[in-house]
Design a protein around this motif. Structure first.
Motif, short mmCIF file in Angstrom:
data_model
loop_
_atom_site.label_atom_id
_atom_site.label_comp_id
_atom_site.label_asym_id
_atom_site.label_seq_id
_atom_site.Cartn_x
_atom_site.Cartn_y
_atom_site.Cartn_z
N GLY A 78 15.24 -2.38 -4.09
CA GLY A 78 16.71 -3.39 -4.30
C GLY A 78 16.13 -4.17 -3.89
N GLY A 79 17.69 -4.63 -2.72
CA GLY A 79 17.44 -6.88 -2.82
C GLY A 79 15.78 -6.77 -1.44
N TRP A 122 11.91 1.60 -7.21
CA TRP A 122 11.94 3.02 -8.56
C TRP A 122 12.19 2.90 -9.89
CZ3 TRP A 122 12.56 7.09 -5.54
CH2 TRP A 122 13.45 6.68 -4.54
N ARG A 133 15.44 -3.89 -9.51
CA ARG A 133 16.56 -2.94 -9.24
C ARG A 133 15.98 -1.93 -10.77
NH1 ARG A 133 19.60 -5.20 -5.12
NH2 ARG A 133 19.85 -7.33 -4.71
N CYS A 134 16.51 -0.94 -11.07
CA CYS A 134 16.52 0.05 -11.73
C CYS A 134 17.15 0.77 -12.55
CB CYS A 134 15.22 1.36 -10.94
SG CYS A 134 14.60 2.29 -12.64
N ARG A 138 15.36 10.52 -13.09
CA ARG A 138 14.74 10.86 -12.09
C ARG A 138 13.79 11.84 -12.85
NH1 ARG A 138 19.95 9.67 -11.02
NH2 ARG A 138 20.71 11.48 -11.45
N GLY A 182 14.62 0.24 1.21
CA GLY A 182 15.72 -0.09 0.91
C GLY A 182 16.47 0.30 1.44
N ASP A 189 21.35 0.56 1.08
CA ASP A 189 22.13 1.32 1.34
C ASP A 189 21.86 2.14 -0.62
OD1 ASP A 189 23.49 -0.76 -0.09
OD2 ASP A 189 25.37 0.63 0.70
N GLY A 190 21.81 1.06 -1.60
CA GLY A 190 21.83 1.72 -3.42
C GLY A 190 20.44 2.63 -3.25
N SER A 191 19.02 2.07 -2.96
CA SER A 191 17.94 2.49 -2.77
C SER A 191 18.11 3.81 -1.77
CB SER A 191 17.04 1.94 -2.62
OG SER A 191 16.45 -0.05 -2.64
N THR A 208 20.66 6.40 -1.34
CA THR A 208 21.67 6.15 -2.11
C THR A 208 20.83 7.62 -3.48
OG1 THR A 208 23.23 5.30 -2.17
CG2 THR A 208 23.70 7.30 -3.30
N GLY A 209 19.74 6.49 -3.74
CA GLY A 209 18.74 7.11 -5.36
C GLY A 209 18.19 7.74 -4.86
N SER A 211 17.66 -3.96 4.71
CA SER A 211 18.74 -4.72 4.82
C SER A 211 18.91 -5.40 4.97
CB SER A 211 19.59 -3.53 4.23
OG SER A 211 21.27 -3.95 4.33
N ARG A 223 28.56 -8.02 1.81
CA ARG A 223 29.24 -7.68 0.72
C ARG A 223 30.59 -6.97 0.79
NH1 ARG A 223 25.54 -5.99 -4.02
NH2 ARG A 223 24.42 -5.87 -2.38
N ARG A 246 17.61 -14.90 3.19
CA ARG A 246 16.74 -13.44 3.05
C ARG A 246 15.54 -13.77 3.83
NH1 ARG A 246 18.81 -9.71 0.60
NH2 ARG A 246 19.76 -9.77 -0.78
P1 ATP Z 1 20.74 -4.09 -1.02
O1 ATP Z 1 20.58 -4.10 0.59
O2 ATP Z 1 20.16 -5.51 -1.58
O3 ATP Z 1 22.14 -4.25 -2.24
P2 ATP Z 1 19.99 -1.83 -2.33
O4 ATP Z 1 18.97 -0.57 -2.15
O5 ATP Z 1 21.24 -1.25 -1.85
O6 ATP Z 1 19.62 -3.25 -1.99
P3 ATP Z 1 20.84 -1.69 -5.27
O7 ATP Z 1 20.67 -2.70 -5.90
O8 ATP Z 1 22.10 -1.38 -5.13
O9 ATP Z 1 20.12 -2.02 -3.91
O10 ATP Z 1 19.51 -0.24 -5.27
C1 ATP Z 1 18.27 -0.29 -5.53
C2 ATP Z 1 17.73 1.11 -7.06
O11 ATP Z 1 18.05 2.12 -6.45
C3 ATP Z 1 19.13 0.44 -8.06
O12 ATP Z 1 18.44 -0.21 -8.76
C4 ATP Z 1 18.58 2.27 -8.42
O13 ATP Z 1 17.09 1.52 -8.99
C5 ATP Z 1 18.83 3.30 -7.42
N1 ATP Z 1 19.91 3.70 -7.23
C6 ATP Z 1 21.25 2.71 -6.10
N2 ATP Z 1 22.62 3.39 -6.21
C7 ATP Z 1 21.86 4.71 -6.80
C8 ATP Z 1 22.36 5.89 -7.67
N3 ATP Z 1 24.10 5.85 -7.52
N4 ATP Z 1 21.76 6.98 -8.10
C9 ATP Z 1 20.31 6.66 -8.38
N5 ATP Z 1 19.63 5.97 -8.32
C10 ATP Z 1 20.82 4.76 -7.90
#
Ligand code: ATP
Length: 429
Positions: free
Chosen positions: A10-11, A41, A137-138, A147, A166, A168-170, A172-173, A213, A259, A350
């Protein structure tokens, strides 16, 4: 020995390198082999184009050039003794990844994303900004096929445990990978990509989250890695702007990141004595234009020469309309007659060099992450490492991620008090 891998995703945020360093050193300290997965990822999905052996590069070279097995074994043993990977000495001590990924690729890492690292590799990483092992970002990882490939790569490399740093997105992955793991292992075995023995050995995924983050946006933890540095940079920028604002008696509207989370905006407001802050979780109760003008006018009437308004990028009104810095500028110029400028801080926030708080947080959490991985049992949940009331703690990954997503949901449902309550780590109790 168990193999422990660490990745950043992620970021980027300041302190990620400190976290990687901490995980690597703690893993080695606890008798494990340490690996990094480059480019988040994406790197795990891609894996290594060309498989490298366990032996040191020097050892491999010797084997290649026909020297005897004893020499190769001696080199491998020496590499093991210094808990180094072997290919480190080839490029100089600790220099391998230090210069960042592009440099690392020139050094022969192209097409190799899963890399064994030694103690020396992470020397000097504590004070480095961003993430030296790269992040991305993947899109592929959002699909099950991606996966599946990631799971295959982990098992293929014999990685027993994975620490993911990472947002929350990372995470979540990470949570999805964890939830799906038995199904993925079954599929890999059915398609004969892994053996029955591998399926048994890697039946449970040991995974832990570290929250990297700048937004400080994960529910269940008081602070995320990178947030203190980002806040410091914002404060430095606002301080600079404040001098010119006071000199010219101007108003400045400063947009900061966030955000769904107004932590940076709110804390920067506190730390700089801003006149007004807009955050996503708590929009003004009435018409924001009226409320803003009333407050700012009062401050001017009591003699303030400068006006500072901080707005989070995700700021909204109670009808969920965006409140943008330019909209605020128009109101300040037209209604209050203030000479108003807009500054969007953007990526300077950042970070760069992590402040002490981030180095300490990342280091302590990296230690706890390895401990959590090594203690993990099939019956225990996967954890995210948190800090609560100044203590490094663990929270179930799934719950922290779910609660964070709920915050955004509550905001979208206009339940602003509900969103704020979810930010409180003691919410459950
Ligand atoms: P930031 O705080 O900077 O937004 P982040 O970790 O939340 O960081 P994201 O771009 O939301 O950044 O997520 C990073 C990566 O995690 C994505 O590119 C994707 O590969 C994986 N990811 C995010 N959400 C999901 C999901 N729901 N299922 C599977 N993989 C996910």
């Amino acid at each position: 020995p168990p193999k422990v891998a660490v990745m950043t995703s992620g970021g980027d945020s300041a302190g990620m390198n400190a976290a990687v360093r901490s995980v690597v050193k703690m893993a080695i300290f606890r008798g494990c082999q340490a690996y990094v997965i480059r480019e988040g990822w994406e790197g795990l999905v891609r894996g290594n184009e060309e498989e490298q052996g366990e032996q040191s590069a020097a050892g491999v070279e010797q084997v290649k050039h026909g020297s005897n097995a004893a020499a190769a074994a001696a080199v491998a043993a020496a590499a093991e003794a210094s808990s180094s990977t072997g290919f480190v000495p080839t490029y100089g001590e600790g220099e391998l990844l230090k210069e960042g990924v592009s440099e690392a690729e020139e050094l022969g890492l192209k097409g190799r994303y899963i890399v064994r690292v030694g103690w020396d590799d992470v020397r000097g990483w504590l004070d480095q900004g961003g993430t030296l092992i790269g992040t991305a970002r993947c899109a592929a990882f959002r699909q099950q096929d991606g996966r599946l490939r990631a799971a295959h790569n982990l098992i293929k490399h014999g990685i027993d445990a994975l620490a993911v740093c990472g947002g929350d997105g990372s995470l979540t992955g990470a949570d999805r990978l964890r939830a799906e793991w038995p199904e993925l292992v079954e599929k890999l075995q059915a398609s004969q990509l892994i053996s029955e023995a591998q399926a048994k050995r890697y039946a449970h995924l040991k995974i832990v989250g570290l929250v990297g983050s700048i937004d400080n946006d994960l529910a269940g933890t008081d602070l995320t890695i990178g947030a203190p540095t980002a806040l410091s940079r914002i404060c430095e920028a606002v301080d600079s702007i404040s001098s010119t604002a006071a000199s010219h008696s101007r108003a400045f509207v400063i947009e900061v990141m966030g955000r769904h989370c107004g932590w940076l905006a709110l804390m920067a407001g506190l730390a700089t004595g801003a006149d007004y802050c807009f955050i996503p979780e708590q929009p003004p109760k009435g018409k924001w234009e009226d409320e803003l003008c009333e407050v700012l006018q009062k401050h001017r009437q009591v003699g303030k020469r400068k006006t500072i308004v901080i707005v989070a990028e995700g700021a909204i009104d109670r009808e969920l309309n965006d409140i943008k810095a330019d909209d605020i500028k128009v109101v300040l110029s037209d209604r209050l007659g203030l000479d108003t400028r807009v500054t969007t801080l953007g990526h300077t926030q950042r970070g760069g060099r992590p402040v002490a708080a981030d180095r300490i947080l990342a280091t302590l959490q990296g230690v706890e992450a390895v401990n959590a991985l090594l203690e993990a049992k099939p019956s225990t949940p996967s954890y995210v490492i948190t800090i609560r009331e100044n203590k490094i703690t663990r929270a179930p990954l799934m719950e922290a991620v779910a609660q964070t997503q709920l915050v955004a949901k509550r905001i979208s449902e206009k339940d602003f008090d509900g969103a704020l309550a979810l930010r409180d780590p003691e919410f459950d109790e």
